[in-house]
Design a protein around this motif. Structure first.
Motif, PDB file in Angstrom:
ATOM      1  N   VAL A   1      -3.163   4.725  -2.391  1.00  0.00           N
ATOM      2  CA  VAL A   1      -4.226   5.450  -1.682  1.00  0.00           C
ATOM      3  C   VAL A   1      -3.957   6.947  -1.811  1.00  0.00           C
ATOM      4  CG1 VAL A   1      -5.332   5.856   0.553  1.00  0.00           C
ATOM      5  CG2 VAL A   1      -4.540   3.558  -0.067  1.00  0.00           C
ATOM      6  N   ASP A   2      -4.911   7.658  -2.373  1.00  0.00           N
ATOM      7  CA  ASP A   2      -4.829   9.112  -2.492  1.00  0.00           C
ATOM      8  C   ASP A   2      -5.320   9.707  -1.172  1.00  0.00           C
ATOM      9  OD1 ASP A   2      -5.319  11.812  -2.989  1.00  0.00           O
ATOM     10  OD2 ASP A   2      -5.784  11.435  -5.101  1.00  0.00           O
ATOM     11  N   THR A   3      -4.383  10.284  -0.401  1.00  0.00           N
ATOM     12  CA  THR A   3      -4.753  10.740   0.946  1.00  0.00           C
ATOM     13  C   THR A   3      -5.654  11.980   0.888  1.00  0.00           C
ATOM     14  OG1 THR A   3      -2.692  12.010   1.061  1.00  0.00           O
ATOM     15  CG2 THR A   3      -2.685   9.829   2.065  1.00  0.00           C
ATOM     16  N   ARG A   4      -5.750  12.615  -0.296  1.00  0.00           N
ATOM     17  CA  ARG A   4      -6.652  13.770  -0.388  1.00  0.00           C
ATOM     18  C   ARG A   4      -8.110  13.353  -0.530  1.00  0.00           C
ATOM     19  NH1 ARG A   4      -3.485  18.178  -4.175  1.00  0.00           N
ATOM     20  NH2 ARG A   4      -1.583  18.195  -2.939  1.00  0.00           N
ATOM     21  N   THR A   5      -8.325  12.264  -1.300  1.00  0.00           N
ATOM     22  CA  THR A   5      -9.705  11.843  -1.571  1.00  0.00           C
ATOM     23  C   THR A   5     -10.076  10.559  -0.843  1.00  0.00           C
ATOM     24  OG1 THR A   5      -9.040  10.496  -3.460  1.00  0.00           O
ATOM     25  CG2 THR A   5      -9.544  12.807  -3.913  1.00  0.00           C
ATOM     26  N   GLY A   6      -9.063   9.801  -0.391  1.00  0.00           N
ATOM     27  CA  GLY A   6      -9.339   8.504   0.222  1.00  0.00           C
ATOM     28  C   GLY A   6      -9.527   7.397  -0.798  1.00  0.00           C
ATOM     29  N   ASP A   7      -9.516   7.744  -2.089  1.00  0.00           N
ATOM     30  CA  ASP A   7      -9.722   6.733  -3.131  1.00  0.00           C
ATOM     31  C   ASP A   7      -8.464   5.892  -3.347  1.00  0.00           C
ATOM     32  OD1 ASP A   7     -12.403   7.276  -3.985  1.00  0.00           O
ATOM     33  OD2 ASP A   7     -11.651   9.161  -4.818  1.00  0.00           O
TER      34      ASP A   7
ATOM     35  N   THR B   1       0.851  -1.190   0.000  1.00  0.00           N
ATOM     36  CA  THR B   1       0.000   0.000   0.000  1.00  0.00           C
ATOM     37  C   THR B   1       0.883   1.235   0.000  1.00  0.00           C
ATOM     38  OG1 THR B   1      -1.683  -1.196   1.246  1.00  0.00           O
ATOM     39  CG2 THR B   1      -1.887   1.192   1.190  1.00  0.00           C
ATOM     40  N   TYR B   2       0.667   2.097  -0.983  1.00  0.00           N
ATOM     41  CA  TYR B   2       1.375   3.382  -1.071  1.00  0.00           C
ATOM     42  C   TYR B   2       0.387   4.488  -0.746  1.00  0.00           C
ATOM     43  CZ  TYR B   2       5.383   1.478  -3.752  1.00  0.00           C
ATOM     44  OH  TYR B   2       6.501   0.798  -4.169  1.00  0.00           O
ATOM     45  N   ARG B   3       0.791   5.410   0.120  1.00  0.00           N
ATOM     46  CA  ARG B   3      -0.021   6.607   0.338  1.00  0.00           C
ATOM     47  C   ARG B   3       0.651   7.769  -0.396  1.00  0.00           C
ATOM     48  NH1 ARG B   3      -3.706   5.715   4.456  1.00  0.00           N
ATOM     49  NH2 ARG B   3      -3.902   7.903   5.020  1.00  0.00           N
ATOM     50  N   VAL B   4      -0.142   8.475  -1.211  1.00  0.00           N
ATOM     51  CA  VAL B   4       0.360   9.659  -1.921  1.00  0.00           C
ATOM     52  C   VAL B   4      -0.657  10.787  -1.742  1.00  0.00           C
ATOM     53  CG1 VAL B   4       1.583   8.274  -3.674  1.00  0.00           C
ATOM     54  CG2 VAL B   4      -0.715   9.119  -4.157  1.00  0.00           C
ATOM     55  N   SER B   5      -0.144  12.006  -1.751  1.00  0.00           N
ATOM     56  CA  SER B   5      -1.030  13.155  -1.599  1.00  0.00           C
ATOM     57  C   SER B   5      -1.446  13.634  -2.984  1.00  0.00           C
ATOM     58  CB  SER B   5      -0.294  14.262  -0.835  1.00  0.00           C
ATOM     59  OG  SER B   5      -1.070  15.434  -0.840  1.00  0.00           O
ATOM     60  N   GLY B   6      -2.578  13.092  -3.497  1.00  0.00           N
ATOM     61  CA  GLY B   6      -3.061  13.500  -4.817  1.00  0.00           C
ATOM     62  C   GLY B   6      -2.412  12.684  -5.923  1.00  0.00           C
ATOM     63  N   LEU B   7      -3.145  11.706  -6.472  1.00  0.00           N
ATOM     64  CA  LEU B   7      -2.607  10.910  -7.585  1.00  0.00           C
ATOM     65  C   LEU B   7      -2.956  11.591  -8.904  1.00  0.00           C
ATOM     66  CD1 LEU B   7      -1.217   8.348  -8.671  1.00  0.00           C
ATOM     67  CD2 LEU B   7      -3.466   7.276  -8.730  1.00  0.00           C
ATOM     68  N   ARG B   8      -1.924  12.017  -9.646  1.00  0.00           N
ATOM     69  CA  ARG B   8      -2.159  12.637 -10.956  1.00  0.00           C
ATOM     70  C   ARG B   8      -1.388  11.867 -12.012  1.00  0.00           C
ATOM     71  NH1 ARG B   8      -0.585  18.131 -11.720  1.00  0.00           N
ATOM     72  NH2 ARG B   8       1.049  17.724 -10.202  1.00  0.00           N
ATOM     73  N   PRO B   9      -2.115  11.201 -12.936  1.00  0.00           N
ATOM     74  CA  PRO B   9      -1.437  10.427 -13.970  1.00  0.00           C
ATOM     75  C   PRO B   9      -0.418  11.287 -14.716  1.00  0.00           C
ATOM     76  CG  PRO B   9      -3.771   9.958 -14.035  1.00  0.00           C
ATOM     77  CD  PRO B   9      -3.586  11.100 -13.060  1.00  0.00           C
ATOM     78  N   HIS B  10       0.693  10.631 -15.112  1.00  0.00           N
ATOM     79  CA  HIS B  10       1.741  11.237 -15.950  1.00  0.00           C
ATOM     80  C   HIS B  10       2.559  12.271 -15.192  1.00  0.00           C
ATOM     81  CE1 HIS B  10      -1.631  10.267 -18.981  1.00  0.00           C
ATOM     82  NE2 HIS B  10      -1.048   9.188 -18.531  1.00  0.00           N
ATOM     83  N   THR B  11       2.545  12.165 -13.846  1.00  0.00           N
ATOM     84  CA  THR B  11       3.437  12.994 -13.038  1.00  0.00           C
ATOM     85  C   THR B  11       4.205  12.067 -12.083  1.00  0.00           C
ATOM     86  OG1 THR B  11       1.890  13.370 -11.224  1.00  0.00           O
ATOM     87  CG2 THR B  11       1.768  14.893 -13.090  1.00  0.00           C
TER      88      THR B  11
ATOM     89  N   THR C   1     -28.404  -7.232   9.088  1.00  0.00           N
ATOM     90  CA  THR C   1     -28.335  -5.818   8.704  1.00  0.00           C
ATOM     91  C   THR C   1     -27.343  -5.094   9.604  1.00  0.00           C
ATOM     92  OG1 THR C   1     -30.674  -6.012   8.155  1.00  0.00           O
ATOM     93  CG2 THR C   1     -29.760  -3.789   8.231  1.00  0.00           C
ATOM     94  N   PRO C   2     -26.469  -4.254   9.003  1.00  0.00           N
ATOM     95  CA  PRO C   2     -25.453  -3.555   9.800  1.00  0.00           C
ATOM     96  C   PRO C   2     -26.088  -2.573  10.783  1.00  0.00           C
ATOM     97  CG  PRO C   2     -25.026  -3.313   7.430  1.00  0.00           C
ATOM     98  CD  PRO C   2     -26.383  -3.920   7.573  1.00  0.00           C
ATOM     99  N   PRO C   3     -25.503  -2.432  11.970  1.00  0.00           N
ATOM    100  CA  PRO C   3     -26.039  -1.494  12.962  1.00  0.00           C
ATOM    101  C   PRO C   3     -25.770  -0.042  12.584  1.00  0.00           C
ATOM    102  CG  PRO C   3     -24.036  -2.547  13.785  1.00  0.00           C
ATOM    103  CD  PRO C   3     -24.373  -3.209  12.495  1.00  0.00           C
ATOM    104  N   THR C   4     -24.870   0.200  11.652  1.00  0.00           N
ATOM    105  CA  THR C   4     -24.546   1.577  11.278  1.00  0.00           C
ATOM    106  C   THR C   4     -23.972   1.579   9.863  1.00  0.00           C
ATOM    107  OG1 THR C   4     -23.266   3.538  11.888  1.00  0.00           O
ATOM    108  CG2 THR C   4     -22.219   1.441  12.305  1.00  0.00           C
ATOM    109  N   ARG C   5     -23.979   2.782   9.241  1.00  0.00           N
ATOM    110  CA  ARG C   5     -23.373   2.934   7.910  1.00  0.00           C
ATOM    111  C   ARG C   5     -21.924   3.376   8.065  1.00  0.00           C
ATOM    112  NH1 ARG C   5     -26.021   2.355   2.562  1.00  0.00           N
ATOM    113  NH2 ARG C   5     -27.951   1.416   3.245  1.00  0.00           N
ATOM    114  N   LEU C   6     -21.041   2.830   7.259  1.00  0.00           N
ATOM    115  CA  LEU C   6     -19.615   3.144   7.387  1.00  0.00           C
ATOM    116  C   LEU C   6     -19.071   3.750   6.112  1.00  0.00           C
ATOM    117  CD1 LEU C   6     -18.001   0.019   9.030  1.00  0.00           C
ATOM    118  CD2 LEU C   6     -18.516   2.220  10.058  1.00  0.00           C
ATOM    119  N   HIS C   7     -18.085   4.633   6.269  1.00  0.00           N
ATOM    120  CA  HIS C   7     -17.274   5.054   5.130  1.00  0.00           C
ATOM    121  C   HIS C   7     -15.853   4.595   5.395  1.00  0.00           C
ATOM    122  CE1 HIS C   7     -20.308   7.389   3.090  1.00  0.00           C
ATOM    123  NE2 HIS C   7     -20.729   7.744   4.289  1.00  0.00           N
ATOM    124  N   GLY C   8     -15.188   4.064   4.390  1.00  0.00           N
ATOM    125  CA  GLY C   8     -13.811   3.612   4.570  1.00  0.00           C
ATOM    126  C   GLY C   8     -13.424   2.718   3.430  1.00  0.00           C
TER     127      GLY C   8
END
Lengths: 309, 309
Positions: free
Chosen positions: A95-101, A14-24, A235-242
């Motif tokens: 992992v794009d740390t700006r968007t979480g994607d 897993t690589y964390r980068v701040s903002g993934l921009r192709p061709h950079t 059914t889940p007890p709560t909705r999650l983001h992650g």
């Protein structure tokens, strides 16, 4: 012990980068390496729950050695990976740390030779003798016959060991026909197997095709279970983001854990769903947030009906 | 032998994917692994030209071992990398086969301890005794003092070994003040060093700062040389499209090759530019298309003037 089979193991990076921009060019701020492949994730979660686990499948080359070195450091997991001449694949999750994607790059992986496949079959048969359950997980590497899982299911059944199959596509189709005790498809895999996009219709069809029990993952909607003992919806007890990577593997681990503890289905489903949710909160697959798991396992809502005896 | 120094070695991994789309999953169709870091690229090109090369710097961990294993398989290169407890960084170049564009992911790399730095200095001093020239190449890893190259330049000069410095930023600024025989900046590095975006003004300023000779890369416009013997401009015989990664390292290799063969400057520049162009046609850094090199080396146009004696 519980036996997990991962034929297409991986070194998950897993690589964390701040903002993934192709061709950079990007400076990676953080690097994480973990044993990967669905069955190894299942093994790590089971071990964290206190089970004795043996992990088999294939490992080779420099990356295979890293996978095995890391695996042997996990208390409760016995490494029974079979050596191959090829090199275990890497997967890179950016992992794009700006968007979480996450952007995923998966290496093609090694080709398994017929001799290596035969060596695995011998190891597998030997391990079945002391297994309380077996999980067959993930895709097939090149060189392994597409009907491989069908054969492994039959061998487990012949040895009287409950067998869970978690794969997709043609290996799932053929594996189901060999009558596994449990399959754990997500809605896409289920639709591909049965041709139906309605989960209720699809799980019924999957049973007719040979699966004794089906636990279908409906993603954020929870789990749908069709078994000889009855049918349930968890059914889940709560909705999650992650990051949902590995959530399905934790579902599999929860079901195996409940199976070997001979829990009733509703408790197995609560355990599986809570573990899957607690994995969304963890850094990666094969891990889970223990506090969240312990909080949620009692709060999963399971509704359904037991079949008449 | 020619000595190359790569303090921030890398394992360079190239992935080919058909269309890079952030936040999706990609099947990598082709994986290439090569010893990386500018000095190792220079060493491989020099060896392919028939020179005896010794490569020093740092290597550690699993990736360091892969780098060393691959390096020792290159005929003509002697591995004198100094072991460190940290792990050599990876760089991942993701080539989009649809567009030809490259997205680069560079790991942060290890931290070098003071003891490891001292061990390197001892090895370096020992190797200088039998070196005909030394190239100091690339960025500095964490833990190595920012004035490191200045010290290495001074040690080479004290040993009477011609020294080439190919780096950027503050390590270049400090290294230049120690009076290296040759620097090989590109226009951006030159502008950062001198504050001038006019190459002719900038190379003169770089000389005043201490560099004996400056060969500035003007990218597709070729090379600009300012030396005590005269000044020249080398122009490519043709325009190229391709991957320029490693082109600068091949320029460095060509200049070192010409230096040790005691060629006149115009021939050194032809060799350097033709090698750099032939690298654009090769799969990666540290490699070149030999046919293209041999065709172009006689066709580079070098114009300039020799200083009055």
């Amino acid at each position: 012990m519980i036996l997990t089979v991962t034929l297409n193991t991986a070194l998950d990076i897993t690589y964390r980068v701040s903002g993934l921009r192709p061709h950079t060019t990007h400076r990676v701020t953080d690097v994480l390496e973990r044993p990967g492949g669905k069955g190894l994730n299942v093994a790590r979660v089971l071990a964290a729950l206190g089970h004795e686990v043996t992990a088999t499948g294939f490992a080779g080359g420099v990356t295979g050695k890293v996978v095995q070195d890391q695996l042997t450091r996990v208390p409760g997991v016995v490494d029974a990976l079979v050596p191959i001449s090829g090199t275990t694949r890497r997967t890179v999750a950016v992992v794009d740390t700006r968007t979480g994607d996450t952007t995923q790059l998966n290496e093609p992986g090694p080709v398994v030779t017929p001799a290596e496949w035969n060596a695995f079959l011998e190891v597998y048969d030997g391990l079945l003798a002391s297994a309380s359950a077996v999980a067959l997980c993930g895709s097939l590497p090149q060189g392994v016959p597409v009907g491989a899982y069908a054969g492994l299911v039959r061998a487990a059944r012949a040895a009287g060991v409950p067998v869970l199959l978690d794969t997709s596509g043609e290996p799932l189709r053929r594996g189901v026909a060999a009558r596994p005790d449990l399959i754990t498809p997500n809605v896409d895999e289920l639709a591909e197997l049965t041709g139906s996009h309605d989960p209720l219709t699809a799980v019924r069809d999957a049973r007719r095709r040979g699966a004794r029990s089906i636990i279908a993952s409906l993603g954020p909607e929870g789990l749908l279970a069709l078994t000889p003992e009855g049918r349930w919806r968890a059914t889940p007890p709560t909705r999650l983001h992650g990051n949902p990577t590995g959530a399905g593997d934790s579902t599999t681990a929860g079901l195996l854990s409940g199976l070997t503890h001979q829990l009733p289905w509703p408790e197995r489903l609560s355990r599986a769903l809570a573990l899957s949710m607690a994995t969304v909160l963890a850094p990666g697959a094969g891990e889970f947030d223990r506090g969240a798991y312990e909080e949620w396992v009692g709060r999963v809502v399971v509704r359904g009906e037991v079949n008449a005896a």
